[in-house]
Design a protein around this motif. Structure first.
Motif, short mmCIF file in Angstrom:
data_model
loop_
_atom_site.label_atom_id
_atom_site.label_comp_id
_atom_site.label_asym_id
_atom_site.label_seq_id
_atom_site.Cartn_x
_atom_site.Cartn_y
_atom_site.Cartn_z
N THR A 7 -8.36 32.79 8.72
CA THR A 7 -9.68 32.27 9.26
C THR A 7 -9.38 31.23 10.15
N ARG A 8 -10.39 30.89 11.20
CA ARG A 8 -10.11 29.57 12.14
C ARG A 8 -10.91 28.63 11.58
N VAL A 9 -10.38 27.46 11.64
CA VAL A 9 -10.91 26.08 11.21
C VAL A 9 -10.99 25.17 12.18
N ASP A 10 -12.18 24.25 12.41
CA ASP A 10 -11.99 23.30 13.22
C ASP A 10 -10.92 22.47 13.34
N GLY A 11 -10.30 21.77 14.33
CA GLY A 11 -9.21 21.12 14.13
C GLY A 11 -9.31 19.74 13.51
N GLU A 12 -10.40 19.18 13.72
CA GLU A 12 -10.63 17.82 12.94
C GLU A 12 -10.74 18.19 11.46
N LEU A 13 -11.37 19.40 11.00
CA LEU A 13 -11.48 19.40 9.59
C LEU A 13 -10.18 19.85 9.15
N PHE A 14 -9.47 20.58 9.74
CA PHE A 14 -8.02 20.89 9.36
C PHE A 14 -7.22 19.65 9.33
N GLU A 15 -7.22 18.56 10.14
CA GLU A 15 -6.35 17.48 9.88
C GLU A 15 -6.95 16.46 8.71
N ALA A 16 -8.04 16.50 8.79
CA ALA A 16 -8.79 15.82 7.33
C ALA A 16 -8.33 16.71 6.10
N ALA A 17 -8.35 17.73 6.09
CA ALA A 17 -7.63 18.36 4.94
C ALA A 17 -5.97 18.19 4.70
N ARG A 18 -5.51 18.00 5.87
CA ARG A 18 -4.08 17.85 5.93
C ARG A 18 -3.70 16.27 5.25
N ALA A 19 -4.71 15.43 5.71
CA ALA A 19 -4.50 14.05 5.22
C ALA A 19 -4.89 13.75 3.67
N ALA A 20 -6.16 14.39 3.36
CA ALA A 20 -6.49 14.38 1.88
C ALA A 20 -5.60 15.18 1.02
N GLY A 21 -4.95 16.40 1.50
CA GLY A 21 -4.03 16.97 0.45
C GLY A 21 -2.90 16.54 0.37
N ALA A 22 -2.34 15.46 1.43
CA ALA A 22 -1.10 15.02 1.13
C ALA A 22 -1.17 13.89 0.01
N THR A 23 -2.41 13.51 -0.32
CA THR A 23 -2.49 12.19 -1.31
C THR A 23 -2.52 13.13 -2.71
N ALA A 24 -3.09 14.57 -2.94
CA ALA A 24 -3.17 15.22 -3.89
C ALA A 24 -1.87 16.36 -4.08
N SER A 25 -0.85 16.07 -3.23
CA SER A 25 0.11 17.12 -3.02
C SER A 25 -0.24 18.39 -3.04
N ARG A 26 -1.39 18.66 -2.05
CA ARG A 26 -1.58 19.86 -1.70
C ARG A 26 -1.52 20.38 -0.03
#
Length: 119
Positions: A7-26
């Motif tokens: 699926t395609r995801v907005d770049g800003e949402l993807f970067e937010a997910a990357r940042a948030a995921g890093a703190t939760a080991s995701r």
């Protein structure tokens, strides 16, 4: 178990997910899936109130008065905001611009002083 679908995801949402995921080991993809599950649970909950959630996020309501589903959404929203603010925060640059010194721990665990006025 269902497989994954591209699926395609907005770049800003993807970067937010990357940042948030890093703190939760995701990974970013795992974080997006986590958020999607959270949203699905919220929409499926007969007791969740988006109005109450909005009140708390705007500072007009009490977190403690929310149910567990609403609290989970509020915590997730707070976590996202914290991640955005942390990503934008660059104290070293700010201190350099102000001509201040600061101390930090280097890669070896030693306290070092940085900045223009370092002797």
């Amino acid at each position: 178990m269902a497989g994954t679908m591209p699926t395609r995801v907005d770049g800003e949402l993807f970067e937010a997910a990357r940042a948030a995921g890093a703190t939760a080991s995701r990974s970013a993809a795992q974080q997006l899936a986590h958020w999607a599950r959270l949203g699905r649970e919220l929409e499926a909950s007969p007791t969740a109130s988006l109005v109450d959630i909005r009140r708390v996020l705007e500072g007009r309501g009490s977190y403690d008065d929310l149910g567990e589903h609403e609290q989970a959404v509020v915590r997730n929203t707070w976590d996202e905001e914290i991640q955005k603010r942390r990503a934008a925060l660059n104290l070293a640059r700010r201190f350099q611009e102000q001509g201040r010194t600061w101390s930090e721990v280097d890669d070896d665990g030693q306290v070092v002083t940085r900045g223009e006025n370092t002797h």
